[in-house]
Scaffold this motif. Structure first.
Motif, PDB file in Angstrom:
ATOM      1  N   ALA A  53     -63.217 -56.894 -22.234  1.00 56.99           N
ATOM      2  CA  ALA A  53     -64.054 -57.171 -21.059  1.00 56.99           C
ATOM      3  C   ALA A  53     -65.522 -57.360 -21.470  1.00 56.99           C
ATOM      4  O   ALA A  53     -66.423 -56.764 -20.898  1.00 56.99           O
ATOM      5  CB  ALA A  53     -63.914 -56.071 -20.002  1.00 56.99           C
ATOM      6  N   TYR A  54     -65.730 -58.208 -22.448  1.00 59.91           N
ATOM      7  CA  TYR A  54     -67.079 -58.485 -22.977  1.00 59.91           C
ATOM      8  C   TYR A  54     -67.773 -57.194 -23.416  1.00 59.91           C
ATOM      9  O   TYR A  54     -68.968 -57.010 -23.169  1.00 59.91           O
ATOM     10  CB  TYR A  54     -67.935 -59.233 -21.949  1.00 59.91           C
ATOM     11  N   SER A  55     -66.992 -56.283 -23.986  1.00 59.49           N
ATOM     12  CA  SER A  55     -67.498 -54.990 -24.506  1.00 59.49           C
ATOM     13  C   SER A  55     -67.692 -53.933 -23.426  1.00 59.49           C
ATOM     14  O   SER A  55     -68.254 -52.878 -23.685  1.00 59.49           O
ATOM     15  CB  SER A  55     -68.792 -55.144 -25.309  1.00 59.49           C
ATOM     16  N   ALA A  56     -67.197 -54.179 -22.212  1.00 58.27           N
ATOM     17  CA  ALA A  56     -67.247 -53.139 -21.180  1.00 58.27           C
ATOM     18  C   ALA A  56     -66.165 -52.094 -21.413  1.00 58.27           C
ATOM     19  O   ALA A  56     -66.292 -50.948 -20.992  1.00 58.27           O
ATOM     20  CB  ALA A  56     -67.107 -53.743 -19.789  1.00 58.27           C
ATOM     21  N   THR A  57     -65.080 -52.490 -22.090  1.00 54.11           N
ATOM     22  CA  THR A  57     -64.026 -51.520 -22.396  1.00 54.11           C
ATOM     23  C   THR A  57     -63.995 -51.247 -23.904  1.00 54.11           C
ATOM     24  O   THR A  57     -62.948 -51.238 -24.537  1.00 54.11           O
ATOM     25  CB  THR A  57     -62.636 -52.009 -21.922  1.00 54.11           C
ATOM     26  N   ILE A 266     -64.659 -47.771 -16.869  1.00 49.87           N
ATOM     27  CA  ILE A 266     -64.247 -47.197 -15.581  1.00 49.87           C
ATOM     28  C   ILE A 266     -65.011 -47.835 -14.419  1.00 49.87           C
ATOM     29  O   ILE A 266     -64.423 -48.183 -13.408  1.00 49.87           O
ATOM     30  CB  ILE A 266     -64.497 -45.662 -15.555  1.00 49.87           C
ATOM     31  N   LEU A 267     -66.319 -47.953 -14.568  1.00 55.71           N
ATOM     32  CA  LEU A 267     -67.142 -48.500 -13.476  1.00 55.71           C
ATOM     33  C   LEU A 267     -68.448 -49.046 -14.071  1.00 55.71           C
ATOM     34  O   LEU A 267     -68.763 -48.757 -15.211  1.00 55.71           O
ATOM     35  CB  LEU A 267     -67.418 -47.443 -12.397  1.00 55.71           C
ATOM     36  N   PRO A 268     -69.192 -49.835 -13.301  1.00 56.36           N
ATOM     37  CA  PRO A 268     -70.451 -50.356 -13.847  1.00 56.36           C
ATOM     38  C   PRO A 268     -71.534 -49.284 -13.877  1.00 56.36           C
ATOM     39  O   PRO A 268     -71.761 -48.613 -12.870  1.00 56.36           O
ATOM     40  CB  PRO A 268     -70.850 -51.480 -12.875  1.00 56.36           C
ATOM     41  N   VAL A 269     -72.154 -49.141 -15.038  1.00 54.49           N
ATOM     42  CA  VAL A 269     -73.289 -48.214 -15.192  1.00 54.49           C
ATOM     43  C   VAL A 269     -74.291 -48.897 -16.108  1.00 54.49           C
ATOM     44  O   VAL A 269     -73.903 -49.394 -17.168  1.00 54.49           O
ATOM     45  CB  VAL A 269     -72.879 -46.872 -15.850  1.00 54.49           C
ATOM     46  N   SER A 270     -75.557 -48.948 -15.710  1.00 53.45           N
ATOM     47  CA  SER A 270     -76.565 -49.530 -16.593  1.00 53.45           C
ATOM     48  C   SER A 270     -77.842 -48.720 -16.526  1.00 53.45           C
ATOM     49  O   SER A 270     -77.997 -47.860 -15.655  1.00 53.45           O
ATOM     50  CB  SER A 270     -76.839 -50.992 -16.228  1.00 53.45           C
ATOM     51  N   ALA A 271     -78.734 -48.995 -17.459  1.00 52.89           N
ATOM     52  CA  ALA A 271     -79.996 -48.255 -17.494  1.00 52.89           C
ATOM     53  C   ALA A 271     -81.034 -48.984 -18.318  1.00 52.89           C
ATOM     54  O   ALA A 271     -80.706 -49.795 -19.188  1.00 52.89           O
ATOM     55  CB  ALA A 271     -79.773 -46.857 -18.074  1.00 52.89           C
ATOM     56  N   VAL A 272     -82.287 -48.673 -18.007  1.00 53.40           N
ATOM     57  CA  VAL A 272     -83.405 -49.025 -18.870  1.00 53.40           C
ATOM     58  C   VAL A 272     -83.848 -47.717 -19.509  1.00 53.40           C
ATOM     59  O   VAL A 272     -83.960 -46.702 -18.822  1.00 53.40           O
ATOM     60  CB  VAL A 272     -84.580 -49.619 -18.063  1.00 53.40           C
ATOM     61  N   ILE A 273     -84.087 -47.746 -20.810  1.00 58.34           N
ATOM     62  CA  ILE A 273     -84.489 -46.542 -21.528  1.00 58.34           C
ATOM     63  C   ILE A 273     -85.876 -46.779 -22.118  1.00 58.34           C
ATOM     64  O   ILE A 273     -86.132 -47.850 -22.674  1.00 58.34           O
ATOM     65  CB  ILE A 273     -83.494 -46.211 -22.671  1.00 58.34           C
ATOM     66  N   GLY A 274     -86.768 -45.787 -22.001  1.00 55.94           N
ATOM     67  CA  GLY A 274     -88.110 -45.961 -22.559  1.00 55.94           C
ATOM     68  C   GLY A 274     -88.881 -44.657 -22.573  1.00 55.94           C
ATOM     69  O   GLY A 274     -88.349 -43.605 -22.194  1.00 55.94           O
ATOM     70  N   ASN A 275     -90.121 -44.747 -22.982  1.00 57.55           N
ATOM     71  CA  ASN A 275     -90.970 -43.553 -23.004  1.00 57.55           C
ATOM     72  C   ASN A 275     -91.794 -43.453 -21.723  1.00 57.55           C
ATOM     73  O   ASN A 275     -91.947 -44.431 -20.984  1.00 57.55           O
ATOM     74  CB  ASN A 275     -91.865 -43.563 -24.243  1.00 57.55           C
ATOM     75  N   GLY A 368     -49.560 -62.753 -28.635  1.00 58.38           N
ATOM     76  CA  GLY A 368     -49.827 -61.377 -28.233  1.00 58.38           C
ATOM     77  C   GLY A 368     -51.224 -60.865 -28.514  1.00 58.38           C
ATOM     78  O   GLY A 368     -51.429 -59.653 -28.643  1.00 58.38           O
ATOM     79  N   ILE A 369     -52.201 -61.776 -28.588  1.00 59.87           N
ATOM     80  CA  ILE A 369     -53.586 -61.327 -28.754  1.00 59.87           C
ATOM     81  C   ILE A 369     -54.472 -61.998 -27.715  1.00 59.87           C
ATOM     82  O   ILE A 369     -54.470 -63.224 -27.571  1.00 59.87           O
ATOM     83  CB  ILE A 369     -54.099 -61.616 -30.178  1.00 59.87           C
ATOM     84  N   LEU A 370     -55.203 -61.165 -26.988  1.00 55.67           N
ATOM     85  CA  LEU A 370     -56.120 -61.686 -25.976  1.00 55.67           C
ATOM     86  C   LEU A 370     -57.509 -61.836 -26.596  1.00 55.67           C
ATOM     87  O   LEU A 370     -58.150 -60.858 -26.975  1.00 55.67           O
ATOM     88  CB  LEU A 370     -56.181 -60.729 -24.779  1.00 55.67           C
ATOM     89  N   ILE A 379     -65.129 -68.497 -31.093  1.00 58.28           N
ATOM     90  CA  ILE A 379     -64.268 -67.425 -30.570  1.00 58.28           C
ATOM     91  C   ILE A 379     -64.948 -66.101 -30.883  1.00 58.28           C
ATOM     92  O   ILE A 379     -65.491 -65.919 -31.973  1.00 58.28           O
ATOM     93  CB  ILE A 379     -62.886 -67.435 -31.256  1.00 58.28           C
ATOM     94  N   ARG A 380     -64.918 -65.199 -29.901  1.00 59.26           N
ATOM     95  CA  ARG A 380     -65.421 -63.852 -30.160  1.00 59.26           C
ATOM     96  C   ARG A 380     -64.233 -62.906 -30.300  1.00 59.26           C
ATOM     97  O   ARG A 380     -63.334 -62.926 -29.473  1.00 59.26           O
ATOM     98  CB  ARG A 380     -66.284 -63.377 -28.997  1.00 59.26           C
ATOM     99  N   LEU A 381     -64.248 -62.102 -31.332  1.00 59.58           N
ATOM    100  CA  LEU A 381     -63.255 -61.045 -31.476  1.00 59.58           C
ATOM    101  C   LEU A 381     -63.986 -59.719 -31.337  1.00 59.58           C
ATOM    102  O   LEU A 381     -64.889 -59.422 -32.115  1.00 59.58           O
ATOM    103  CB  LEU A 381     -62.564 -61.126 -32.835  1.00 59.58           C
ATOM    104  N   ALA A 382     -63.617 -58.949 -30.323  1.00 60.73           N
ATOM    105  CA  ALA A 382     -64.294 -57.670 -30.073  1.00 60.73           C
ATOM    106  C   ALA A 382     -63.265 -56.627 -29.647  1.00 60.73           C
ATOM    107  O   ALA A 382     -63.208 -56.227 -28.494  1.00 60.73           O
ATOM    108  CB  ALA A 382     -65.357 -57.852 -29.001  1.00 60.73           C
ATOM    109  N   PRO A 383     -62.428 -56.186 -30.587  1.00 57.39           N
ATOM    110  CA  PRO A 383     -61.432 -55.169 -30.221  1.00 57.39           C
ATOM    111  C   PRO A 383     -62.114 -53.852 -29.846  1.00 57.39           C
ATOM    112  O   PRO A 383     -63.240 -53.611 -30.265  1.00 57.39           O
ATOM    113  CB  PRO A 383     -60.601 -55.006 -31.498  1.00 57.39           C
TER     114      PRO A 383
END
Ligand SMILES: *Cc1c(COP(=O)(O)O)cnc(C)c1O
Length: 411
Positions: A53-57, A266-275, A368-370, A379-383
């Motif tokens: 899932a484009y690195s979401a999973t 599981i669900l969408p979570v994002s953030a900006v991190i900084g000082n 058998g490979i998504l 092609i991107r491979l990101a298991p």
């Protein structure tokens, strides 16, 4: 659609075509469930997930620890809004900030929102701290970038497909070529508040800049009192073999955006991190999100950070890196024209003589490979992190078979 397609597949695809806006061109499989690195379709066929899932999973599907946290947190409270304090949000904020070596976070939901937030913070910092004249703030971005799909994020994009028919665009952006630090220097003026960059451009096909590029951009931005925003939405949280990709460049950005894997699949979570000196410019009422930092998101986000804080997944990705990359590199000149990437994240270009990236992905799906193409030849491979050595060998063996067959047919 070919004739052998089962009724359940046909029904689902027809319903989506009739009742969902046509803004995606999905692969022709209908997934029913997934566990770990494996996906099962409605006909019971299994696929090793190299899309994640484009690195979401990134941690795989239904990662047991996250499912446990999900059960426990939903039995207490899931959604509350930031109008109140809910125990757990502070722990999440502290842990995520610490993971990046920073003071604080601002929690949102999606990657595009995190980047929107970073843009707003940088502008406010420009007016309040740097002293830029009102409405004059300029932010420098990179050609070929992908920062999301909102109106402001596409205003920063140069992708004609992403932009067509969606103007007028948000002003205040200037693009320079990616992987050219001196171009950044040339574009900086007295109104420049920030530079935003992906340390590796994912949607552009896993474009890895030259060694030293990001360090040079950091040096130039520092020299000119310009913030450096690093978009780690796809590269971050272990995907490239380090917790954040900017670590590999030995730099410290001012703002870091994270999403995708932060939701643990599981669900969408994002953030900006900084000082504090940057994120501290925000005051109550100046920015927000109903769902940002909700109790469920905070609990899952904290569990993701805890996993990464052990360092074991980063180490596992680094250990499996050669097993993924060496067999693919061996195909250079025999159907593959370029291989790029880091950690468990590969971008490879298919020689047009043997077909398109999409053709190759269809062959892989059959076996058998998504995996998914991005642009015509890449092609991107990101298991997911949880793949085993044997599963990585299955990926490379299958890929080699597919490429060899096409290469021989093209001779
Ligand atoms: C996916 C992605 C985004 C957008 O994230 P969404 O959650 O889809 O809004 C932003 N930046 C990068 C680098 C991405 O890969």
């Amino acid at each position: 659609m070919n004739a052998s397609v089962s009724p359940r597949v046909k029904d689902e695809i027809a319903k989506v075509k009739d009742h969902s806006a046509n803004n995606y061109a999905p692969l022709e499989l209908v997934i029913e469930s997934a566990e770990g690195a494996w996906i099962t379709d409605v006909d019971g066929k299994r696929y090793l997930d190299c899309l994640s899932a484009y690195s979401a999973t990134t941690f795989g599907h239904a990662y047991p620890k996250f499912i446990e946290v999900l059960r426990e947190q939903t039995s207490k409270i899931s959604i509350a809004s930031r109008a109140v304090y809910v125990e757990g949000f502070g722990d999440f904020a502290e842990a995520l900030a610490k993971l990046a070596g920073k003071d604080m976070i601002l929690a949102m939901n999606t990657g595009a929102e995190a980047n929107e937030t970073a843009i707003k913070i940088a502008r406010k910092w420009g007016y309040r701290v740097k002293g830029v004249a009102e409405d004059k703030a300029k932010i420098i971005g990179m050609e070929g970038n992908f920062h999301g799909r909102t109106t402001t994020m596409i205003s920063l994009s140069d992708d004609p497909i992403a932009r067509k028919d969606y103007g007028p665009f948000t002003p205040g952006f200037e693009l320079v070529p990616f992987n050219d630090a001196e171009a950044v220097r040339g574009a900086i003026d007295e109104n420049t508040v920030a530079v935003i960059v992906e340390p590796i451009q994912g949607e552009a096909g896993v474009a890895v800049p030259d060694e030293g590029y990001l360090a040079k951009v950091r040096e130039i931005t520092q020299e000119h009192n310009v913030l450096l925003i690093v978009d780690e939405v796809q590269t971050g949280l272990g995907r490239t073999g380090t917790t954040f990709r900017f670590e590999a460049d030995g730099i410290e950005p001012d703002l870091i955006t994270v999403a995708k894997a932060l939701g643990g699949g599981i669900l969408p979570v994002s953030a900006v991190i900084g000082n504090k000196d940057v994120l501290g410019v925000l005051e109550p009422g100046t920015h927000g999100s109903t769902f940002g930092g909700n109790p469920l998101a905070a609990a899952i986000g904290k569990a993701v950070v805890d996993e990464l804080a052990t360092g074991k997944w980063q180490q596992h990705s680094q250990e499996l890196h050669p097993a993924l990359f060496e067999p693919i590199r061996a195909l250079l000149g025999r159907g593959v024209t370029d291989v790029r990437g880091a950690g468990l994240w590969a971008g490879l270009d298919i020689d047009p003589k043997i077909g398109t990236a999409h053709d190759v992905c269809e062959d892989m799906l059959e076996k058998g490979i998504l995996a998914k193409d991005t642009r015509a030849k890449t092609i991107r491979l990101a298991p997911p992190f949880i793949v085993t050595r044997e599963e990585v060998d299955f990926i490379t063996r299958t890929f080699t078979e597919v490429i060899d067959a096409r290469w021989q047919a093209a001779q």
